[in-house]
Design a protein around this motif. Structure first.
Motif, PDB file in Angstrom:
ATOM      1  N   ILE A 517       1.273 -20.541  29.211  1.00  0.00           N
ATOM      2  CA  ILE A 517       1.864 -21.163  28.121  1.00  0.00           C
ATOM      3  C   ILE A 517       1.686 -22.549  28.156  1.00  0.00           C
ATOM      4  N   SER A 518       1.558 -23.182  29.046  1.00  0.00           N
ATOM      5  CA  SER A 518       1.181 -24.639  29.378  1.00  0.00           C
ATOM      6  C   SER A 518      -0.146 -24.729  28.676  1.00  0.00           C
ATOM      7  N   GLN A 519      -0.907 -23.938  28.923  1.00  0.00           N
ATOM      8  CA  GLN A 519      -2.533 -24.149  28.415  1.00  0.00           C
ATOM      9  C   GLN A 519      -2.457 -23.890  27.083  1.00  0.00           C
ATOM     10  N   SER A 520      -1.754 -23.079  26.421  1.00  0.00           N
ATOM     11  CA  SER A 520      -1.542 -22.742  24.946  1.00  0.00           C
ATOM     12  C   SER A 520      -1.135 -23.981  24.338  1.00  0.00           C
ATOM     13  N   LEU A 521      -0.138 -24.853  24.911  1.00  0.00           N
ATOM     14  CA  LEU A 521       0.474 -25.840  24.250  1.00  0.00           C
ATOM     15  C   LEU A 521      -0.624 -26.932  24.433  1.00  0.00           C
ATOM     16  N   ARG A 522      -1.237 -27.305  25.527  1.00  0.00           N
ATOM     17  CA  ARG A 522      -2.308 -28.335  25.610  1.00  0.00           C
ATOM     18  C   ARG A 522      -3.291 -28.133  24.585  1.00  0.00           C
ATOM     19  N   GLN A 523      -3.687 -26.785  24.532  1.00  0.00           N
ATOM     20  CA  GLN A 523      -5.020 -26.350  23.822  1.00  0.00           C
ATOM     21  C   GLN A 523      -4.614 -26.524  22.213  1.00  0.00           C
ATOM     22  N   GLU A 524      -3.536 -26.038  21.621  1.00  0.00           N
ATOM     23  CA  GLU A 524      -3.124 -25.979  20.261  1.00  0.00           C
ATOM     24  C   GLU A 524      -2.495 -27.288  19.817  1.00  0.00           C
ATOM     25  N   ARG A 578      16.354 -17.376  23.482  1.00  0.00           N
ATOM     26  CA  ARG A 578      15.431 -16.604  23.824  1.00  0.00           C
ATOM     27  C   ARG A 578      14.309 -16.961  22.731  1.00  0.00           C
ATOM     28  N   VAL A 579      13.214 -16.888  23.170  1.00  0.00           N
ATOM     29  CA  VAL A 579      12.145 -16.982  22.064  1.00  0.00           C
ATOM     30  C   VAL A 579      10.896 -16.296  22.553  1.00  0.00           C
ATOM     31  N   SER A 580       9.930 -15.886  21.730  1.00  0.00           N
ATOM     32  CA  SER A 580       8.792 -15.203  22.527  1.00  0.00           C
ATOM     33  C   SER A 580       7.972 -16.194  22.810  1.00  0.00           C
ATOM     34  N   ALA A 581       7.123 -16.265  24.015  1.00  0.00           N
ATOM     35  CA  ALA A 581       6.158 -17.133  24.341  1.00  0.00           C
ATOM     36  C   ALA A 581       5.281 -17.607  23.137  1.00  0.00           C
ATOM     37  N   GLU A 582       4.889 -16.986  22.173  1.00  0.00           N
ATOM     38  CA  GLU A 582       4.157 -17.525  21.313  1.00  0.00           C
ATOM     39  C   GLU A 582       4.923 -18.510  20.351  1.00  0.00           C
ATOM     40  N   GLU A 583       6.154 -18.397  20.233  1.00  0.00           N
ATOM     41  CA  GLU A 583       6.805 -19.109  19.418  1.00  0.00           C
ATOM     42  C   GLU A 583       7.216 -20.431  19.989  1.00  0.00           C
ATOM     43  N   VAL A 584       6.881 -20.681  21.110  1.00  0.00           N
ATOM     44  CA  VAL A 584       7.117 -22.011  21.935  1.00  0.00           C
ATOM     45  C   VAL A 584       6.213 -23.030  21.236  1.00  0.00           C
ATOM     46  N   VAL A 585       5.121 -22.411  20.823  1.00  0.00           N
ATOM     47  CA  VAL A 585       3.930 -23.640  20.442  1.00  0.00           C
ATOM     48  C   VAL A 585       4.467 -24.200  19.040  1.00  0.00           C
ATOM     49  N   GLU A 586       5.011 -23.194  18.218  1.00  0.00           N
ATOM     50  CA  GLU A 586       5.395 -23.435  16.806  1.00  0.00           C
ATOM     51  C   GLU A 586       6.706 -24.268  16.620  1.00  0.00           C
ATOM     52  N   ILE A 587       7.772 -24.164  17.748  1.00  0.00           N
ATOM     53  CA  ILE A 587       9.129 -24.841  18.029  1.00  0.00           C
ATOM     54  C   ILE A 587       8.572 -26.270  18.105  1.00  0.00           C
ATOM     55  N   VAL A 588       7.606 -26.388  19.323  1.00  0.00           N
ATOM     56  CA  VAL A 588       7.272 -27.941  19.689  1.00  0.00           C
ATOM     57  C   VAL A 588       6.297 -28.318  18.674  1.00  0.00           C
ATOM     58  N   ARG A 589       5.339 -27.697  17.864  1.00  0.00           N
ATOM     59  CA  ARG A 589       4.832 -28.182  16.766  1.00  0.00           C
ATOM     60  C   ARG A 589       5.694 -28.686  15.727  1.00  0.00           C
ATOM     61  N   ASP A 590       6.614 -27.996  15.442  1.00  0.00           N
ATOM     62  CA  ASP A 590       7.657 -28.452  14.232  1.00  0.00           C
ATOM     63  C   ASP A 590       8.204 -29.613  14.706  1.00  0.00           C
ATOM     64  N   GLY A 591       8.755 -29.556  15.847  1.00  0.00           N
ATOM     65  CA  GLY A 591       9.590 -30.784  16.581  1.00  0.00           C
ATOM     66  C   GLY A 591       8.980 -31.872  16.716  1.00  0.00           C
ATOM     67  N   LEU A 592       7.728 -31.851  16.938  1.00  0.00           N
ATOM     68  CA  LEU A 592       6.724 -33.113  16.884  1.00  0.00           C
ATOM     69  C   LEU A 592       6.574 -33.708  15.423  1.00  0.00           C
ATOM     70  N   ARG A 593       6.604 -32.810  14.467  1.00  0.00           N
ATOM     71  CA  ARG A 593       6.432 -33.535  13.106  1.00  0.00           C
ATOM     72  C   ARG A 593       6.778 -34.843  13.004  1.00  0.00           C
ATOM     73  N   LEU A 594       6.198 -35.640  12.029  1.00  0.00           N
ATOM     74  CA  LEU A 594       6.815 -36.827  11.915  1.00  0.00           C
ATOM     75  C   LEU A 594       8.127 -36.720  11.138  1.00  0.00           C
ATOM     76  N   HIS A 595       8.295 -35.684  10.559  1.00  0.00           N
ATOM     77  CA  HIS A 595       9.706 -35.448   9.614  1.00  0.00           C
ATOM     78  C   HIS A 595       9.793 -33.819   9.841  1.00  0.00           C
ATOM     79  N   PRO A 596      10.491 -33.451  10.992  1.00  0.00           N
ATOM     80  CA  PRO A 596      10.597 -31.963  10.942  1.00  0.00           C
ATOM     81  C   PRO A 596      11.307 -31.135   9.924  1.00  0.00           C
ATOM     82  N   ARG A 597      10.648 -30.268   9.599  1.00  0.00           N
ATOM     83  CA  ARG A 597      11.360 -29.311   8.632  1.00  0.00           C
ATOM     84  C   ARG A 597      12.742 -29.167   8.744  1.00  0.00           C
ATOM     85  N   GLY A 598      13.515 -29.273   7.772  1.00  0.00           N
ATOM     86  CA  GLY A 598      14.887 -28.843   7.773  1.00  0.00           C
ATOM     87  C   GLY A 598      15.848 -29.815   8.063  1.00  0.00           C
TER      88      GLY A 598
END
Length: 611
Positions: A517-524, A578-598
């Motif tokens: 999971i950490s490698q996915s976050l670093r690479q993506e 609880r979320v899937s391991a794959e969802e973690v990347v998208e949750i963090v990606r959205d949270g790091l947007r300058l202006h998160p959706r929603g």
């Protein structure tokens, strides 16, 4: 414990900030940034660069040399004018600016002038110096670390001290005969009025580009001067030494701005698409031989600046000055949480530089009071005009469209344009609106702004001197059991974005899934991720991540090995899901947007900043 002391303890313990060369005794005013500190500093500077350069089409970047020839700084006025008045304390030998020093404090009911030494041994030495050098025959007592002088009365420019009757014959002298000068200020640390006269002090660091040691040249020139009666006096010798060293003299730049001004024409030629108004941004180190170093990284001789020089037509200057004031305040309010601790302070007329028509400071309310973190100034055409005069190179802007329109009009009508105002709009020396932000100060302000101490129920415990006026907080409350620190940094500023934690730290399968999971976050996402495998409870690991500002923690348990579902926890709400391991990347990606959706708040801020 004060907020500042609490923060500095945290910084050293968790690896944000260290005193430079500490194992060799340290160097006053010099700091090294540890693994977390360098990440936070990099993130703050990147957010500034993103806002000032990447999100705009009218600003480009530059990186200019630190070592600066004297001609540049002579032209800008730094060699002759970049000075502060300096005063030395005759007791502590500390140096300080008189305009920043406090007035004398007296114990009024007893007319006693207390002088505070750092310890009893120093107090004894100071008392001896006062008795034998600075106030012979004065009535003095010493209590622990304090030296107490009896005051007869205060006058406009002097302090009249009482005589010591035990001084023998001297006791017959009237008290009015024993006085010391007073210029309205004292040593800020000791309250001592025993000071030198003020004198100008240049703030720039000199260095020399020469294979020959400049000290050798100084010695040789001085010895030669002493042999000649016409040059043996101090003034003549100094002039000869300066003349000898001048060919190799350079300075460490005191600001990054001059590097932009001397490259204005080069940037304009190499980027012809840039039309007025446009800006040149730079982040880099500057050096000032500060008289007084204080508050850790708030004031140091080596610091980093984030500066923008925005070139505008003379008639656009005031409008752009107002626009940039708002733009920069919006930036501070976006990344800061406590808006009541951020303010804009306009300079009074007597504070302005002679060439400036307006300047405001962005100030943050630090534990010691309001302090400047950024300045926005309308500098006029002073800098480009001065460099143009010194070099003979015209640093002007030509509006090619207006010129072509005039030439076509003249050709069609046969009438030459004679209006001075119209011609001045075709070719002019640009005015400059400057934004100058201290990176080190910005980092300090944002950390203090984000830091909270909470009890076991999550209730915020104010530091002494903060919060409701009717509420007092003891130091014991800040450090008592169950109390913890949360660094609520904006996710984009956080040094570590995600902490990944196996439920059992030594279980190979859990650690392997965490690593994936950490490698996915670093690479993506190309973010800093921490794999937390300490042999302690998940709760304590969460709290360690809260303390350094990590926005998300992900826990992998034995169920995760079966269904690839993990638990993600948010720092600010404590919410876990609880979320899937794959969802973690998208949750963090959205949270790091300058202006998160929603986020309606962030959508509103986006509209404000984009205007």
């Amino acid at each position: 414990m004060s907020a500042m002391r609490h923060l500095l303890d945290l910084c050293k313990r968790r690896g944000f900030l260290f005193q430079s060369a500490e194992i060799h005794g340290g160097l006053r005013g010099a700091y090294d940034y540890g693994p977390l500190g360098v990440e936070l500093k990099r993130n703050v500077s990147q957010e500034w660069w993103n806002s000032m350069v990447y999100q705009r089409s009218d600003v480009v970047g530059i990186d200019t040399a630190i070592i600066t020839p004297p001609a540049v700084l002579k032209t800008s006025g730094h060699v002759d004018q970049f000075t502060d008045e300096m005063v030395d304390s005759r007791l502590s030998k500390e140096r300080f600016r008189p305009d920043k020093a406090p007035a004398l404090k007296l114990i009024e009911q007893d007319k006693i002038l207390p002088i505070s030494a750092p310890d009893k041994v120093t107090a004894k030495a100071w008392e001896h110096d006062i008795r034998t050098q600075f106030a012979k025959g004065a009535l003095i007592t010493r209590k622990g670390k304090e030296i107490l002088l009896q005051v007869a009365r205060m006058e406009k420019d002097k302090i009249v001290l009482k005589k010591d009757s035990a001084a023998g014959a001297a006791a017959t002298i009237e008290p009015t005969d024993l006085h010391i000068p007073y210029h309205g200020y004292v040593d800020p640390n000791s309250n001592s009025p025993f000071l030198t006269e003020s004198r100008p002090f240049n703030l720039m660091f000199k260095t020399y580009l020469d294979p020959i040691d400049p000290i050798d040249k100084v010695i040789t020139t001085t010895l030669d001067a002493q042999k000649n009666p016409s040059t043996s006096d101090l003034t003549s010798t100094r002039q000869l030494v300066d003349k000898t060293l001048h060919p190799s003299l350079t300075y460490l730049r005191p600001e990054t701005a001059q590097g932009v001004f001397i490259n204005y024409a080069t940037v304009q030629r190499s980027h012809p698409h840039l039309k007025i108004p446009f800006g040149i941004a730079q982040i880099g180190k500057s050096f000032r031989n500060e008289i007084r170093l204080e508050h850790a990284i708030f004031r140091t001789p080596e610091f980093e600046q984030m500066e923008l020089e925005f070139f505008v037509a003379p008639w656009q200057a005031e409008e752009q000055f107002v626009a940039w004031r708002k733009f920069r305040m919006d930036w501070w309010r976006y990344y800061g949480r406590n808006h009541d601790r951020i303010r804009e302070r306009a300079h009074a007329q007597d504070e302005l530089a002679h060439y400036s028509s307006g300047c405001v400071d962005v100030e943050y309310l630090f534990p010691w009071g309001w302090g400047e973190v950024e300045g926005i100034a309308n500098r006029g055409d002073f800098d480009l005009s001065k460099h143009s005069e010194a070099t003979g190179i015209k640093l002007q802007y030509t509006d090619a469209i207006l010129m072509q329109e005039r030439q076509a009009r003249e050709k069609a009508t046969g009438v030459k344009e004679t209006s001075v105002e119209a011609l001045a709009r075709e070719r002019f020396t640009p005015h400059v609106v400057e934004s100058s932000c201290g990176l080190n100060r910005a980092m300090l302000a944002l950390m203090l702004d984000a830091m909270e101490v909470v009890d076991e129920q999550g209730k915020v415990i104010p530091f002494p001197g903060e919060g409701d006026n009717n509420t007092t907080t003891s130091e014991n409350a800040i450090v008592s059991k169950g109390v913890r620190t949360i660094m609520r940094l904006h996710p984009r500023l956080a040094p570590v974005k995600v902490g990944i934690m196996p439920l059992i730290s030594n279980n190979k399968d859990l650690v392997e899934l965490c690593t994936g999971i950490s490698q996915s976050l670093r690479q993506e996402l190309q973010v800093n991720v921490s794999l937390e495998t300490q042999s302690t409870t998940i709760g304590k690991r969460y709290y360690r991540m809260d303390e350094i500002g990590t926005p998300w923690c992900v826990t992998v348990d034995f169920e995760s090995l079966q269904d690839r579902m993990v638990t993600i926890r948010e720092r600010d709400t404590g919410e876990q899901r609880r979320v899937s391991a794959e969802e973690v990347v998208e949750i963090v990606r959205d949270g790091l947007r300058l202006h998160p959706r929603g986020s309606s708040l962030d959508q509103q801020q986006q509209k404000t900043i984009s205007k």
